[in-house]
Design a protein around this motif. Structure first.
Motif, PDB file in Angstrom:
ATOM      1  N   LYS A 137       0.808  -1.304   0.244  1.00 35.18           N
ATOM      2  CA  LYS A 137      -0.052   0.040   0.124  1.00 35.18           C
ATOM      3  C   LYS A 137       0.807   1.164   0.192  1.00 35.18           C
ATOM      4  O   LYS A 137       0.221   2.333  -0.395  1.00 35.18           O
ATOM      5  CB  LYS A 137      -0.904   0.093   1.224  1.00 35.18           C
ATOM      6  CG  LYS A 137      -2.050  -1.030   1.045  1.00 35.18           C
ATOM      7  CD  LYS A 137      -2.985  -0.850   2.323  1.00 35.18           C
ATOM      8  CE  LYS A 137      -3.943  -1.996   2.073  1.00 35.18           C
ATOM      9  NZ  LYS A 137      -4.840  -2.085   3.412  1.00 35.18           N
ATOM     10  N   ALA A 138       2.165   1.142   0.193  1.00 36.04           N
ATOM     11  CA  ALA A 138       3.049   2.285   0.386  1.00 36.04           C
ATOM     12  C   ALA A 138       3.192   3.080  -1.136  1.00 36.04           C
ATOM     13  O   ALA A 138       3.411   2.422  -1.914  1.00 36.04           O
ATOM     14  CB  ALA A 138       4.281   2.116   0.871  1.00 36.04           C
ATOM     15  N   THR A 139       2.848   4.300  -1.094  1.00 32.90           N
ATOM     16  CA  THR A 139       3.253   4.782  -2.372  1.00 32.90           C
ATOM     17  C   THR A 139       4.109   6.088  -2.438  1.00 32.90           C
ATOM     18  O   THR A 139       4.465   6.492  -1.197  1.00 32.90           O
ATOM     19  CB  THR A 139       1.908   5.487  -2.954  1.00 32.90           C
ATOM     20  OG1 THR A 139       1.519   6.778  -2.058  1.00 32.90           O
ATOM     21  CG2 THR A 139       0.718   4.465  -3.162  1.00 32.90           C
ATOM     22  N   VAL A 140       4.637   6.571  -3.301  1.00 35.90           N
ATOM     23  CA  VAL A 140       5.584   7.639  -3.464  1.00 35.90           C
ATOM     24  C   VAL A 140       4.685   8.992  -3.060  1.00 35.90           C
ATOM     25  O   VAL A 140       5.325   9.790  -2.271  1.00 35.90           O
ATOM     26  CB  VAL A 140       5.807   7.946  -4.926  1.00 35.90           C
ATOM     27  CG1 VAL A 140       6.928   9.192  -5.063  1.00 35.90           C
ATOM     28  CG2 VAL A 140       6.907   6.667  -5.266  1.00 35.90           C
ATOM     29  N   VAL A 141       3.424   8.966  -3.391  1.00 32.16           N
ATOM     30  CA  VAL A 141       2.715  10.316  -2.642  1.00 32.16           C
ATOM     31  C   VAL A 141       2.714  10.251  -1.281  1.00 32.16           C
ATOM     32  O   VAL A 141       2.747  11.330  -0.636  1.00 32.16           O
ATOM     33  CB  VAL A 141       1.240  10.029  -3.167  1.00 32.16           C
ATOM     34  CG1 VAL A 141       0.330  11.233  -2.709  1.00 32.16           C
ATOM     35  CG2 VAL A 141       1.218  10.280  -4.798  1.00 32.16           C
TER      36      VAL A 141
ATOM     37  N   ALA B  70      10.219   1.797  -8.220  1.00 30.96           N
ATOM     38  CA  ALA B  70      10.907   0.682  -8.052  1.00 30.96           C
ATOM     39  C   ALA B  70      12.415   1.158  -7.713  1.00 30.96           C
ATOM     40  O   ALA B  70      12.770   0.394  -6.875  1.00 30.96           O
ATOM     41  CB  ALA B  70      11.015  -0.174  -9.522  1.00 30.96           C
ATOM     42  N   ALA B  71      12.899   2.251  -8.245  1.00 31.47           N
ATOM     43  CA  ALA B  71      14.296   2.721  -7.955  1.00 31.47           C
ATOM     44  C   ALA B  71      14.254   3.119  -6.409  1.00 31.47           C
ATOM     45  O   ALA B  71      15.435   2.893  -5.710  1.00 31.47           O
ATOM     46  CB  ALA B  71      14.560   3.909  -8.808  1.00 31.47           C
ATOM     47  N   LEU B  72      13.025   3.951  -6.048  1.00 34.46           N
ATOM     48  CA  LEU B  72      13.128   4.044  -4.555  1.00 34.46           C
ATOM     49  C   LEU B  72      13.018   2.851  -3.694  1.00 34.46           C
ATOM     50  O   LEU B  72      13.823   2.927  -2.704  1.00 34.46           O
ATOM     51  CB  LEU B  72      11.779   4.977  -4.013  1.00 34.46           C
ATOM     52  CG  LEU B  72      11.659   5.496  -2.959  1.00 34.46           C
ATOM     53  CD1 LEU B  72      12.675   6.282  -2.043  1.00 34.46           C
ATOM     54  CD2 LEU B  72      10.339   6.120  -2.855  1.00 34.46           C
ATOM     55  N   ARG B  73      12.387   1.973  -4.070  1.00 36.83           N
ATOM     56  CA  ARG B  73      12.082   0.520  -3.310  1.00 36.83           C
ATOM     57  C   ARG B  73      13.486  -0.067  -3.253  1.00 36.83           C
ATOM     58  O   ARG B  73      14.015  -0.630  -2.226  1.00 36.83           O
ATOM     59  CB  ARG B  73      11.140  -0.062  -3.685  1.00 36.83           C
ATOM     60  CG  ARG B  73       9.664   0.291  -3.202  1.00 36.83           C
ATOM     61  CD  ARG B  73       8.605  -0.347  -4.131  1.00 36.83           C
ATOM     62  NE  ARG B  73       8.281  -1.647  -3.847  1.00 36.83           N
ATOM     63  CZ  ARG B  73       6.997  -1.864  -3.078  1.00 36.83           C
ATOM     64  NH1 ARG B  73       6.355  -1.021  -2.818  1.00 36.83           N
ATOM     65  NH2 ARG B  73       6.993  -3.182  -2.908  1.00 36.83           N
ATOM     66  N   GLU B  74      14.188  -0.024  -4.318  1.00 36.36           N
ATOM     67  CA  GLU B  74      15.498  -0.621  -4.368  1.00 36.36           C
ATOM     68  C   GLU B  74      16.376  -0.066  -3.370  1.00 36.36           C
ATOM     69  O   GLU B  74      17.206  -0.780  -2.710  1.00 36.36           O
ATOM     70  CB  GLU B  74      16.185  -0.773  -5.843  1.00 36.36           C
ATOM     71  CG  GLU B  74      17.102  -1.528  -6.040  1.00 36.36           C
ATOM     72  CD  GLU B  74      17.457  -2.156  -7.339  1.00 36.36           C
ATOM     73  OE1 GLU B  74      18.523  -1.681  -8.008  1.00 36.36           O
ATOM     74  OE2 GLU B  74      16.604  -2.777  -8.066  1.00 36.36           O
TER      75      GLU B  74
ATOM     76  N   GLU C 136      11.872  -8.599  -4.431  1.00 33.08           N
ATOM     77  CA  GLU C 136      11.703  -7.738  -5.766  1.00 33.08           C
ATOM     78  C   GLU C 136      13.105  -7.313  -6.340  1.00 33.08           C
ATOM     79  O   GLU C 136      13.311  -6.999  -7.547  1.00 33.08           O
ATOM     80  CB  GLU C 136      11.011  -6.610  -5.316  1.00 33.08           C
ATOM     81  CG  GLU C 136       9.469  -6.871  -4.931  1.00 33.08           C
ATOM     82  CD  GLU C 136       8.691  -5.625  -4.553  1.00 33.08           C
ATOM     83  OE1 GLU C 136       9.341  -4.559  -4.710  1.00 33.08           O
ATOM     84  OE2 GLU C 136       7.582  -5.624  -4.361  1.00 33.08           O
ATOM     85  N   SER C 137      14.115  -7.373  -5.464  1.00 35.14           N
ATOM     86  CA  SER C 137      15.419  -6.588  -5.791  1.00 35.14           C
ATOM     87  C   SER C 137      16.528  -7.668  -5.801  1.00 35.14           C
ATOM     88  O   SER C 137      17.568  -7.685  -4.988  1.00 35.14           O
ATOM     89  CB  SER C 137      15.755  -5.462  -4.710  1.00 35.14           C
ATOM     90  OG  SER C 137      14.758  -4.730  -4.348  1.00 35.14           O
TER      91      SER C 137
END
Length: 197
Positions: free
Chosen positions: A28-32, A53-57, A117-118
């Motif tokens: 549920k976490a978003t960039v917003v 994806a880059a942020l999560r990585e 994912e990474s």
């Protein structure tokens, strides 16, 4: 007071992302949500991290790097006996993973999803850890206390042999009574197999 876009740094974004992940979980976490915590537009976040994806990585790498940094000091302690360094390194890895799982289970569960994912980040982390182990094994071979034809292969075998005590897939077992004794028994077995005598 929320930072302005001028003072926004990648590190602050990663800290906010960790907070959002803890609160909402990876699904549920978003960039917003991250931008809202920082008091900036989501476009400001995207200036530092081009995609979600880059942020999560990046946040996953930061989390994994914390473990690596603590262990690298043990691996680099060339003035210490390689046997003690190896035992301390394996113990520190197990303790670091157990603390992450026990102290903040929500965030640990989130990172377990994110590491799945990474692939590159996890691969780099494992390569770093096995390089540290290789350094310790090589020091033991050089000192005549360890027997290993190929220290890198031996390091990978040590890492795999202790996987039950650091692979997040086994996190539920780390709470069981007696797990410390099982860990010590595995480490002792490995140490005996490595000793040159």
């Amino acid at each position: 007071m929320a930072p302005t876009p001028e003072t926004l740094t990648a590190e602050r974004i990663l800290e906010a992302t960790e907070e959002v992940l803890r609160r909402h979980g990876p699904a549920k976490a978003t960039v917003v949500d991250v931008a809202r915590v920082l008091g900036v537009s989501h476009g400001s976040v995207y200036r530092h991290f081009r995609t979600k994806a880059a942020l999560r990585e990046a946040v996953t790498k930061r989390w994994l790097d914390r473990s690596s940094a603590a262990l690298s000091g043990i691996a680099a302690a060339e003035d210490r006996d390689p046997q003690a360094r190896l035992r301390d390194w394996l113990t520190a890895l197990f303790e670091a993973k157990r603390h992450k799982a026990g102290d903040d289970p929500e965030l640990f569960a989130t990172y377990t999803v994110l590491t799945g994912e990474s692939g590159t980040v996890v691969g780099e982390h494992i390569a770093d850890l096995t390089a540290q182990l290789t350094r310790i094994v090589q020091a033991g071979v050089d000192a005549g206390t360890f027997r290993a034809e190929d220290p890198a292969t031996t390091a990978r075998a040590l890492f795999q042999a202790t996987g039950r005590f650091h692979d997040p897939g086994y996190a539920q077992e780390w709470k069981r009574p007696g797990v410390e004794e099982e860990f010590e028994a595995v480490v002792e077995l490995l140490m005996r197999g490595l000793r040159a005598d």
